[in-house]
Design a protein around this motif. Structure first.
Motif, PDB file in Angstrom:
ATOM      1  N   ALA A 162       0.151   5.248   8.990  1.00  0.00           N
ATOM      2  CA  ALA A 162       0.695   4.083   8.277  1.00  0.00           C
ATOM      3  C   ALA A 162       0.167   2.775   8.856  1.00  0.00           C
ATOM      4  CB  ALA A 162       2.223   4.119   8.313  1.00  0.00           C
ATOM      5  N   LYS A 196       0.861  -1.174   0.000  1.00  0.00           N
ATOM      6  CA  LYS A 196       0.000   0.000   0.000  1.00  0.00           C
ATOM      7  C   LYS A 196       0.898   1.225   0.000  1.00  0.00           C
ATOM      8  CE  LYS A 196      -3.604  -2.436   2.430  1.00  0.00           C
ATOM      9  NZ  LYS A 196      -4.373  -2.565   3.656  1.00  0.00           N
ATOM     10  N   ARG A 197       0.485   2.248  -0.705  1.00  0.00           N
ATOM     11  CA  ARG A 197       1.310   3.440  -0.852  1.00  0.00           C
ATOM     12  C   ARG A 197       0.751   4.595  -0.034  1.00  0.00           C
ATOM     13  NH1 ARG A 197       2.694   4.592  -6.647  1.00  0.00           N
ATOM     14  NH2 ARG A 197       4.273   3.073  -6.111  1.00  0.00           N
ATOM     15  N   LEU A 198       1.599   5.135   0.847  1.00  0.00           N
ATOM     16  CA  LEU A 198       1.284   6.326   1.630  1.00  0.00           C
ATOM     17  C   LEU A 198       2.133   7.469   1.093  1.00  0.00           C
ATOM     18  CD1 LEU A 198      -0.030   7.833   4.006  1.00  0.00           C
ATOM     19  CD2 LEU A 198       1.849   6.990   5.443  1.00  0.00           C
ATOM     20  N   LEU A 234      -3.320   2.213   7.699  1.00  0.00           N
ATOM     21  CA  LEU A 234      -3.329   1.814   6.294  1.00  0.00           C
ATOM     22  C   LEU A 234      -2.961   0.336   6.164  1.00  0.00           C
ATOM     23  CD1 LEU A 234      -3.630   2.633   3.326  1.00  0.00           C
ATOM     24  CD2 LEU A 234      -1.236   3.366   3.366  1.00  0.00           C
ATOM     25  N   GLU A 235      -1.954  -0.078   6.912  1.00  0.00           N
ATOM     26  CA  GLU A 235      -1.509  -1.474   6.822  1.00  0.00           C
ATOM     27  C   GLU A 235      -2.605  -2.461   7.233  1.00  0.00           C
ATOM     28  OE1 GLU A 235       2.524  -3.371   7.173  1.00  0.00           O
ATOM     29  OE2 GLU A 235       1.790  -3.520   9.247  1.00  0.00           O
ATOM     30  N   THR A 264       3.897  -3.698   4.927  1.00  0.00           N
ATOM     31  CA  THR A 264       3.213  -3.609   3.635  1.00  0.00           C
ATOM     32  C   THR A 264       2.877  -2.182   3.224  1.00  0.00           C
ATOM     33  OG1 THR A 264       1.027  -3.903   4.626  1.00  0.00           O
ATOM     34  CG2 THR A 264       2.205  -5.904   3.940  1.00  0.00           C
ATOM     35  N   VAL A 265       3.568  -1.208   3.810  1.00  0.00           N
ATOM     36  CA  VAL A 265       3.303   0.186   3.463  1.00  0.00           C
ATOM     37  C   VAL A 265       4.556   0.800   2.857  1.00  0.00           C
ATOM     38  CG1 VAL A 265       2.643   2.470   4.321  1.00  0.00           C
ATOM     39  CG2 VAL A 265       1.577   0.429   5.287  1.00  0.00           C
ATOM     40  N   ASP A 316      -2.679   5.222  -1.816  1.00  0.00           N
ATOM     41  CA  ASP A 316      -3.741   4.575  -1.046  1.00  0.00           C
ATOM     42  C   ASP A 316      -4.181   5.463   0.111  1.00  0.00           C
ATOM     43  OD1 ASP A 316      -3.976   1.956  -2.395  1.00  0.00           O
ATOM     44  OD2 ASP A 316      -1.866   1.807  -1.821  1.00  0.00           O
ATOM     45  N   LEU A 376       5.952  -2.199  10.321  1.00  0.00           N
ATOM     46  CA  LEU A 376       5.010  -2.115   9.210  1.00  0.00           C
ATOM     47  C   LEU A 376       5.674  -2.708   7.966  1.00  0.00           C
ATOM     48  CD1 LEU A 376       3.744   1.499   9.890  1.00  0.00           C
ATOM     49  CD2 LEU A 376       2.681  -0.651  10.596  1.00  0.00           C
TER      50      LEU A 376
END
Length: 153
Positions: A145, A2-4, A148-149, A33-34, A53, A31
């Motif tokens: 973050a 996922k993109r932050l 989001l993850e 997957t960010v 994302d 984290l």
């Protein structure tokens, strides 16, 4: 992944420290997957907003308003992203010499027009600069973050 996207206008040493604290918090090693993408508003292209994302916007308070650089990003991007980023999760951090109210209001009026979804209350760091601001900015980045993850936004 996922993109932050962390989009930060940093015209001073203190705003650089705060941006770096947000990035450090969001880059927590726990984290996995960010992906963190950091840019200034003047460097950010509308396409980068389309691939995010979630977004963290960071701006100093300028004359009771967002920075001209952040306003420029919105001016260049608004109609290109209007229909494509509906519901985009975002958060706002403001470095305010005064109270930050006008800055928050100006950003929120644009993000509401874009139909973005605010995922955390704005972090307004106001008054004289204090080193504790960096701790608060770090936590803010970490919370965004982590959320989001785990799919909160």
């Amino acid at each position: 992944m996922k993109r932050l996207n962390i989009i930060a206008h940093t015209p001073s040493e203190n705003t650089v420290k705060l941006r770096d604290a947000i990035v450090a918090g969001a880059s927590d090693k726990a984290l996995k997957t960010v992906e963190i993408v950091t840019s200034s508003p003047l460097e950010t292209k509308p396409e980068q907003l389309l691939t995010a994302d979630a977004i963290v916007l960071f701006t100093p308070e300028n004359f009771g308003y967002m920075s001209g650089a952040l306003k420029d990003l919105f001016d260049r991007s608004f109609y290109n992203i209007l229909e494509k980023t509906q519901g985009l999760p975002y958060a706002l951090c403001v470095r305010a010499g005064k109270d930050g109210t006008g800055t928050v209001r100006s950003v929120e009026s644009i993000t509401k027009g874009l139909n973005w979804r605010q995922i955390q209350p704005p972090l307004v760091l106001k008054g004289e600069y204090h080193p504790d601001f960096e701790h608060k900015a770090h936590e803010y980045g970490q919370i965004i973050a982590a959320g989001l993850e785990v799919g909160l936004w």
